[in-house]
Scaffold this motif. Structure first.
Motif, PDB file in Angstrom:
ATOM      1  N   MET A 394       8.747  -3.892  -5.668  1.00 43.48           N
ATOM      2  CA  MET A 394       8.327  -3.930  -4.268  1.00 43.48           C
ATOM      3  C   MET A 394       6.979  -3.231  -4.081  1.00 43.48           C
ATOM      4  SD  MET A 394       8.706  -4.835  -1.176  1.00 43.48           S
ATOM      5  CE  MET A 394      10.368  -5.541  -1.215  1.00 43.48           C
ATOM      6  N   TRP A 395       6.785  -2.114  -4.790  1.00 38.82           N
ATOM      7  CA  TRP A 395       5.502  -1.398  -4.726  1.00 38.82           C
ATOM      8  C   TRP A 395       4.359  -2.297  -5.189  1.00 38.82           C
ATOM      9  CZ3 TRP A 395       2.972   0.765  -9.312  1.00 38.82           C
ATOM     10  CH2 TRP A 395       1.822   1.504  -9.011  1.00 38.82           C
ATOM     11  N   LEU A 396       4.560  -3.008  -6.289  1.00 35.87           N
ATOM     12  CA  LEU A 396       3.538  -3.926  -6.787  1.00 35.87           C
ATOM     13  C   LEU A 396       3.306  -5.071  -5.808  1.00 35.87           C
ATOM     14  CD1 LEU A 396       4.637  -4.103 -10.542  1.00 35.87           C
ATOM     15  CD2 LEU A 396       2.622  -2.920  -9.614  1.00 35.87           C
ATOM     16  N   PHE A 397       4.376  -5.578  -5.210  1.00 32.55           N
ATOM     17  CA  PHE A 397       4.256  -6.686  -4.251  1.00 32.55           C
ATOM     18  C   PHE A 397       3.465  -6.256  -3.018  1.00 32.55           C
ATOM     19  CE2 PHE A 397       6.064  -8.587  -0.345  1.00 32.55           C
ATOM     20  CZ  PHE A 397       5.610  -9.892  -0.514  1.00 32.55           C
ATOM     21  N   VAL A 398       3.828  -5.111  -2.440  1.00 32.17           N
ATOM     22  CA  VAL A 398       3.127  -4.642  -1.245  1.00 32.17           C
ATOM     23  C   VAL A 398       1.670  -4.328  -1.578  1.00 32.17           C
ATOM     24  CG1 VAL A 398       3.055  -2.870   0.552  1.00 32.17           C
ATOM     25  CG2 VAL A 398       5.249  -3.762  -0.211  1.00 32.17           C
ATOM     26  N   GLY A 399       1.429  -3.748  -2.764  1.00 30.55           N
ATOM     27  CA  GLY A 399       0.060  -3.486  -3.172  1.00 30.55           C
ATOM     28  C   GLY A 399      -0.762  -4.764  -3.272  1.00 30.55           C
ATOM     29  N   GLY A 400      -0.160  -5.810  -3.837  1.00 33.53           N
ATOM     30  CA  GLY A 400      -0.846  -7.097  -3.924  1.00 33.53           C
ATOM     31  C   GLY A 400      -1.133  -7.690  -2.556  1.00 33.53           C
ATOM     32  N   MET A 401      -0.164  -7.595  -1.647  1.00 34.34           N
ATOM     33  CA  MET A 401      -0.361  -8.100  -0.289  1.00 34.34           C
ATOM     34  C   MET A 401      -1.416  -7.283   0.452  1.00 34.34           C
ATOM     35  SD  MET A 401       1.528 -10.753   0.013  1.00 34.34           S
ATOM     36  CE  MET A 401       1.510 -11.000   1.788  1.00 34.34           C
TER      37      MET A 401
END
Length: 422
Positions: A394-401
C-alpha cells in the motif's frame, strides 16, 4: 416537475413548498480537505505553471508522506518473520525518509521565503493548519528509527542524545497540543457536521511520546528510564482520552451527515491510530518494568514489589486486546467506506490524505505483532507478517499515485491543495 402546493388558509393563495429530501448526501466542507474552485487563469488552463508557482502550493499535508515512510521503516524493524537483507531494506527506507523530510522542509522554507504571506495563512487556515502535527509525527518516527537502527551500532552518546531529544520533543509537542486546540476553540466556529478524524491530529504528536518512551527506555539506565516511562504513559493516556472525546462527535457526524466525500474517506483511517498506538505503548512499557521494579525502586503501599511488573504486564495485555478490537472496528468501517467510494459512480482521485492508508495502520500492525508475542501465538505473528507485506504494498501504491498526481497537476496546483481558498 411542478412543486407540490399546500393550502395555508381557506381563502388564501396556494403557496409552493419544496419537498424535503431524505436521501443522504456526502458532506463537503473545507475541513475534509476538499479541493476548491480551480482558478481558471491562462496558466492553469494550458498547464504551463512555473516551478515557483507550484511551490506556492506546497502545503504541510506533504509531511503525511514522511510520517508514513518513517512508519514503514519502524514496521520493518519490528516484523517477526525476517529474512536476510530485511535490515538493509529498513536502513534504505529510513534514509529515504530522512532525505524526504529534509527536502520537504526546504520546499516549505522556499514557499515561505518567496511568498511570505503564506506562513501566517498556513498556520491559521482551518484545513492546512490541521496538518501541522504531521511534521512532528515525522520527527518522532525519525527518533524511533534512530533507536531501532542506530543505537545497536553506535556508542552511548546516541543513547544520551535520544534521551535529551525525548524531553525536548515532549515539551514542544505538549505546547502544540495546547496551542492548536486553543486556536480551534477560539477561531471560526465549527459544527458537528464538519467533524473529521483530522481533528484528532493535534494530540497525536504528544500521544506518541508513549510509543517513543517504550522504544528508547530499554537502552537507558534505570534512573533515566523510569521518568521517561512515566512521562510516556502520562502523555499516551492524555492523547487516548482526547481521542475518545473526539470519537463521540465524529460518530455523531457520520450518523447525521453521512460519510465524507469519497476522495477524503482514506482520512477515516486516522481513527485507527490512537487505540493502536496506545496498546503498543502499554505493551512496550510493560516489557521494561521488570528491570526497574523492584531492583531499582518500588511503589509505596505494595507489600511485595516483585509483583509490580507482572501485574502491570497482565493489565497491559488485557487493555491492549480491547484497544486492538476498537482499532479493528474503526479499520473495518474505514475500509468498507473507502471501497464503497472507490467502486461508486463518483470514484476517487488522489489526495494527500491518502497517506492515511499507511501510518495509522502501521500502529495497528505493530500492536498485532506485539500481542502475538505477548500471547505466544504463532498464528497472530503470521497475521502481523501478512499485514506488514500488505502495508508495504500500500505504501508503494500510494507513493506511485502521489508521483502521478504531481506530474498530472492534480496537486501542487492552484485550487487543488489544502490552501485552495487562501
Amino acid at each position: 416537475m411542478p412543486l407540490p402546493t399546500v393550502q395555508t388558509r381557506a381563502d388564501g393563495p396556494m403557496m409552493p413548498v419544496s419537498r424535503q429530501s431524505t436521501r443522504r448526501r456526502y458532506s463537503f466542507n473545507s475541513l475534509e480537505g476538499q479541493r476548491g474552485t480551480l482558478r481558471t487563469t491562462k496558466e492553469t488552463l494550458h498547464g504551463d505553471l512555473s516551478i515557483r508557482d507550484r511551490i506556492h502550493h506546497f502545503t504541510l499535508a506533504w509531511f503525511t508522506c514522511t510520517m508514513s515512510t518513517g512508519g514503514i521503516a519502524l514496521l520493518l524493524s519490528q516484523t517477526p518473520h525476517r529474512f536476510r537483507g530485511l535490515q538493509v531494506i529498513g536502513d534504505i527506507v529510513l534514509i529515504l525518509d530522512i532525505v524526504l523530510f529534509l527536502l520537504f522542509c526546504s520546499l516549505l522554507a522556499a514557499r515561505f521565503t518567496m511568498f511570505p504571506q503564506t506562513m501566517r495563512s498556513c498556520l491559521t487556515h482551518p484545513t492546512e493548519s490541521l496538518f501541522i502535527p504531521t511534521v512532528w509525527i515525522s520527527v518522532v518516527n525519525i527518533f524511533s528509527n534512530i533507536q531501532q537502527y542506530g543505537v545497536p551500532h553506535t556508542g552511548y552518546w546516541l543513547v544520551v542524545t535520544l534521551r535529551v531529544l525525548f524531553w525536548l520533543y515532549a515539551a514542544l509537542t505538549l505546547c502544540i497540543a495546547i496551542g492548536q486546540y486553543y486556536f480551534l476553540f477560539t477561531g471560526k466556529p465549527l459544527t458537528v457536521q464538519s467533524m473529521t478524524p483530522q481533528w484528532i491530529l493535534p494530540i497525536f504528536p504528544i500521544m506518541l511520546c508513549g510509543t517513543l518512551a517504550s522504544l528508547i527506555s530499554p537502552s537507558q539506565p534505570s534512573s533515566q528510564a523510569l521518568p521517561i516511562l512515566i512521562a510516556g504513559i502520562s502523555f499516551q493516556g492524555l492523547g487516548m482520552l482526547i481521542a475518545v472525546f473526539m470519537y463521540g462527535p465524529y460518530i455523531s457526524r457520520l450518523m447525521t451527515a453521512g460519510l465524507p466525500n469519497p476522495n477524503t474517506r482514506p482520512g477515516m483511517f486516522i481513527a485507527v491510530g490512537p487505540p493502536s498506538f496506545t496498546g503498543l505503548a502499554l505493551l512496550g512499557i510493560s516489557n521494561d518494568l521488570g528491570r526497574i521494579y523492584p531492583s531499582y525502586t518500588s511503589i509505596s503501599g505494595v507489600s511485595d514489589p516483585a509483583i509490580i511488573p507482572d501485574v502491570f504486564r497482565i493489565l497491559a495485555v488485557a487493555v491492549a486486546v480491547f484497544l486492538w478490537a476498537t482499532a479493528f472496528w474503526f479499520f473495518s468501517i474505514s475500509l468498507v467506506s473507502t471501497l464503497a467510494g472507490a467502486l461508486g459512480k463518483q470514484g476517487m482521485s488522489f489526495h494527500l490524505v491518502w497517506w492515511s492508508f499507511v501510518f495509522p495502520n502501521v500502529g495497528f500492525t505493530i500492536v498485532t505483532i506485539e500481542l502475538g508475542s505477548a500471547l505466544m501465538s504463532e498464528g497472530v505473528l503470521w497475521l502481523g507478517s501478512v499485514m506488514t507485506v500488505l502495508l508495504v504494498v500500500m505504501w508503494l501504491f500510494v507513493g506511485g499515485m502521489h508521483i502521478r498526481a504531481v506530474l498530472k497537476g492534480d496537486i501542487l496546483w492552484p485550487g487543488k491543495d489544502e490552501d485552495h481558498d487562501q
